[in-house]
Design a protein around this motif. Structure first.
Motif, PDB file in Angstrom:
ATOM      1  N   GLN A  52       0.813  -1.217   0.000  1.00 21.92           N
ATOM      2  CA  GLN A  52       0.000   0.000   0.000  1.00 21.92           C
ATOM      3  C   GLN A  52       0.850   1.271   0.000  1.00 21.92           C
ATOM      4  N   ASP A  53       2.085   1.178   0.501  1.00 23.59           N
ATOM      5  CA  ASP A  53       2.959   2.353   0.491  1.00 23.59           C
ATOM      6  C   ASP A  53       3.308   2.798  -0.928  1.00 23.59           C
ATOM      7  N   TRP A  54       3.265   1.873  -1.857  1.00 25.38           N
ATOM      8  CA  TRP A  54       3.620   2.191  -3.236  1.00 25.38           C
ATOM      9  C   TRP A  54       2.489   2.898  -3.985  1.00 25.38           C
ATOM     10  N   GLU A  55       1.329   2.986  -3.366  1.00 26.16           N
ATOM     11  CA  GLU A  55       0.192   3.626  -4.038  1.00 26.16           C
ATOM     12  C   GLU A  55       0.455   5.101  -4.306  1.00 26.16           C
ATOM     13  N   ILE A  60      -2.689   7.451 -10.260  1.00 23.16           N
ATOM     14  CA  ILE A  60      -4.063   7.436  -9.756  1.00 23.16           C
ATOM     15  C   ILE A  60      -4.159   6.368  -8.676  1.00 23.16           C
ATOM     16  N   PRO A  61      -5.120   6.484  -7.763  1.00 21.93           N
ATOM     17  CA  PRO A  61      -5.252   5.492  -6.688  1.00 21.93           C
ATOM     18  C   PRO A  61      -5.526   4.090  -7.235  1.00 21.93           C
ATOM     19  N   PHE A  62      -5.096   3.082  -6.467  1.00 21.58           N
ATOM     20  CA  PHE A  62      -5.245   1.694  -6.910  1.00 21.58           C
ATOM     21  C   PHE A  62      -6.698   1.294  -7.085  1.00 21.58           C
ATOM     22  N   ASP A  63      -7.603   1.815  -6.249  1.00 21.14           N
ATOM     23  CA  ASP A  63      -9.007   1.422  -6.394  1.00 21.14           C
ATOM     24  C   ASP A  63      -9.598   1.931  -7.708  1.00 21.14           C
TER      25      ASP A  63
END
Length: 138
Positions: A52-55, A60-63
């Motif tokens: 999650q730190d790589w987001e 753009i956000p992963f979601d």
């Protein structure tokens, strides 16, 4: 005289703009086609394995990457898109002064009753018009 400057600047940049439009359109079209061929479930599995730190490194956000629109929007962060814009802007800006000097036509252009500012503004507006065309193409 300004219409002559516009025609000359458009004529000088026409071939480069057409080639870059074709390249950018083909690249974007290929990106959308490849994105549509990949199943969304496989991509979700890949994103779950990324920390999650790589987001924050993602544009753009992963979601949002789990939607087709989010995966297509990544095209604006591709190196090819940046390269096409860089080729256009650097090529046009260097051709505004050094191009005519190298071709030996700057003396004949400035011998006409135009100001140097008018010459540079014309080239700048053509460059901005090309950026608009390339952005619309993408």
């Amino acid at each position: 005289m300004n219409t002559v400057l516009w025609k000359k600047a458009l004529g000088d940049s026409r071939l480069l703009l057409i080639c870059l439009v074709i390249l950018l359109f083909a690249f974007c079209w290929l990106h959308v086609w490849i994105t549509s061929q990949l199943p969304m479930g496989n991509f979700a599995g890949i994103l779950q394995n990324i920390p999650q730190d790589w987001e924050r490194l993602s544009p753009i956000p992963f979601d949002q990457l789990l939607t087709y629109a989010g995966r297509i929007v990544v095209i604006y962060e591709e190196p090819v898109t940046y390269l096409v814009m860089a080729i256009w802007t650097i090529g046009r800006s260097s051709d505004s002064v050094s191009g005519p000097i190298g071709r030996g036509t700057m003396e004949s252009v400035l011998a006409q009753p135009i100001s140097r500012g008018q010459l540079l503004v014309t080239h700048s507006l053509i460059t901005l018009l090309g950026v608009l065309v390339l952005s619309t193409t993408a």
